[in-house]
Design an enzyme around this catalytic site. Structure first.
Site, PDB file in Angstrom:
ATOM      1  N   ASP A  41       0.932  -1.246   0.011  1.00 54.04           N
ATOM      2  CA  ASP A  41       0.051   0.052  -0.050  1.00 54.04           C
ATOM      3  C   ASP A  41       0.829   1.284  -0.052  1.00 54.04           C
ATOM      4  O   ASP A  41       1.814   1.371   0.704  1.00 54.04           O
ATOM      5  CB  ASP A  41      -0.989   0.108   1.329  1.00 54.04           C
ATOM      6  CG  ASP A  41      -2.069   0.916   0.927  1.00 54.04           C
ATOM      7  OD1 ASP A  41      -3.165   0.597   1.206  1.00 54.04           O
ATOM      8  OD2 ASP A  41      -1.753   2.284   1.080  1.00 54.04           O
ATOM      9  N   ILE A  42       0.480   2.182  -0.925  1.00 51.49           N
ATOM     10  CA  ILE A  42       1.266   3.352  -0.918  1.00 51.49           C
ATOM     11  C   ILE A  42       1.371   4.416   0.237  1.00 51.49           C
ATOM     12  O   ILE A  42       2.251   5.123   0.371  1.00 51.49           O
ATOM     13  CB  ILE A  42       1.028   4.106  -2.188  1.00 51.49           C
ATOM     14  CG1 ILE A  42       1.963   4.845  -3.026  1.00 51.49           C
ATOM     15  CG2 ILE A  42      -0.336   5.024  -2.122  1.00 51.49           C
ATOM     16  CD1 ILE A  42       1.584   5.550  -4.092  1.00 51.49           C
ATOM     17  N   ASN A  97     -12.775  -3.722   2.062  1.00 48.84           N
ATOM     18  CA  ASN A  97     -14.027  -2.554   2.375  1.00 48.84           C
ATOM     19  C   ASN A  97     -14.993  -2.680   0.886  1.00 48.84           C
ATOM     20  O   ASN A  97     -14.221  -2.874  -0.402  1.00 48.84           O
ATOM     21  CB  ASN A  97     -13.472  -1.254   2.185  1.00 48.84           C
ATOM     22  CG  ASN A  97     -12.859  -1.092   3.396  1.00 48.84           C
ATOM     23  OD1 ASN A  97     -13.079  -1.197   4.500  1.00 48.84           O
ATOM     24  ND2 ASN A  97     -11.436  -0.354   3.365  1.00 48.84           N
ATOM     25  N   GLN A 104     -14.574   2.358   0.652  1.00 51.25           N
ATOM     26  CA  GLN A 104     -13.545   1.907  -0.157  1.00 51.25           C
ATOM     27  C   GLN A 104     -13.223   3.198  -1.411  1.00 51.25           C
ATOM     28  O   GLN A 104     -14.272   3.706  -1.818  1.00 51.25           O
ATOM     29  CB  GLN A 104     -14.455   0.810  -1.068  1.00 51.25           C
ATOM     30  CG  GLN A 104     -13.613   0.139  -2.279  1.00 51.25           C
ATOM     31  CD  GLN A 104     -14.449  -0.952  -2.981  1.00 51.25           C
ATOM     32  OE1 GLN A 104     -15.771  -0.829  -2.929  1.00 51.25           O
ATOM     33  NE2 GLN A 104     -13.825  -1.713  -3.955  1.00 51.25           N
ATOM     34  N   HIS A 110     -10.012  -5.643  -3.391  1.00 51.49           N
ATOM     35  CA  HIS A 110      -8.768  -5.930  -2.820  1.00 51.49           C
ATOM     36  C   HIS A 110      -9.031  -6.081  -1.185  1.00 51.49           C
ATOM     37  O   HIS A 110      -9.793  -5.709  -0.538  1.00 51.49           O
ATOM     38  CB  HIS A 110      -7.640  -4.650  -2.816  1.00 51.49           C
ATOM     39  CG  HIS A 110      -8.428  -3.480  -2.265  1.00 51.49           C
ATOM     40  ND1 HIS A 110      -9.420  -2.744  -3.170  1.00 51.49           N
ATOM     41  CD2 HIS A 110      -8.258  -2.777  -1.176  1.00 51.49           C
ATOM     42  CE1 HIS A 110      -9.494  -1.300  -2.306  1.00 51.49           C
ATOM     43  NE2 HIS A 110      -8.828  -1.601  -1.279  1.00 51.49           N
ATOM     44  N   HIS A 112      -6.765  -5.695   2.373  1.00 53.80           N
ATOM     45  CA  HIS A 112      -5.504  -5.228   2.969  1.00 53.80           C
ATOM     46  C   HIS A 112      -5.124  -6.208   3.822  1.00 53.80           C
ATOM     47  O   HIS A 112      -5.816  -7.061   4.737  1.00 53.80           O
ATOM     48  CB  HIS A 112      -6.067  -4.033   3.933  1.00 53.80           C
ATOM     49  CG  HIS A 112      -6.770  -2.975   3.222  1.00 53.80           C
ATOM     50  ND1 HIS A 112      -6.020  -1.633   2.946  1.00 53.80           N
ATOM     51  CD2 HIS A 112      -7.808  -2.736   2.385  1.00 53.80           C
ATOM     52  CE1 HIS A 112      -6.755  -0.719   2.301  1.00 53.80           C
ATOM     53  NE2 HIS A 112      -7.744  -1.534   1.936  1.00 53.80           N
TER      54      HIS A 112
END
Ligand code: 5GP
Ligand code: ZN
Length: 148
Positions: A41-42, A97, A104, A110, A112
């Site tokens: 995750d960025i 989500n 979301q 996706h 997490h």
């Protein structure tokens, strides 16, 4: 079938995660197979926070076939072991989500995988900003831990 509202809804051509899957956008990949991709995750909640997504575009879990949903969580489970090993975490969260009401932000399914330490217990987690070198080193450690 009922659909969940998401103002971030876009087609595969404009979807950020489809662009990452296609290699049109850079990412720190940690795992890939024929159907699923995992990358950092960025804007992580903790070092090693990873996203696992199907390569095929779909907005929510409801857009996936049952065996694909199983495959997604199996991939996330494999990734979780490598994330925990690479980060020295003491636990991890799966967060998934669906729909704007669930926060979301990226309308491509996706999961997490968020590694946590005992110090996180009972606390709200804030987003970290890790520099690119640290992101790359973390991704490399997770890839090593993924190796059979
Ligand atoms: P959501 O709120 O949709 O469940 O989570 C979306 C996640 O995608 C967020 O945690 C956010 O930081 C991450 N994200 C958004 N844009 C990008 C991107 O361009 N690259 C990566 N690696 N992660 C992103
Ligand atoms: Zn997509």
């Amino acid at each position: 079938m009922k659909r969940l509202f998401n103002s971030a809804s876009v087609g595969p051509d404009r979807c950020i995660f489809c662009k990452i899957v296609r290699g049109d956008l850079p990412s720190n990949k940690v795992y890939e197979d024929a159907h699923y991709l995992a990358f950092l995750d960025i804007n992580p909640f903790s070092k090693g926070h990873t996203l696992v997504c199907p390569k095929e575009h779909g907005e929510t879990i409801w857009d996936m076939k049952e065996d694909e949903i199983g495959g997604l969580f199996l991939a996330a489970s494999k990734v979780s072991k490598a994330v925990v090993e690479a980060t020295g975490a003491e636990g991890f969260r799966f967060v998934q989500n669906n729909g704007e009401a669930a926060n979301q932000a990226v309308a491509h399914v996706h999961v997490h995988v968020i590694p946590v330490m005992m110090e996180h217990k009972g606390k709200t987690m804030n987003r970290l900003k890790l520099d690119e070198a640290e992101m790359q080193a973390t991704a490399s450690a997770i890839r090593t831990a993924m190796a059979p």
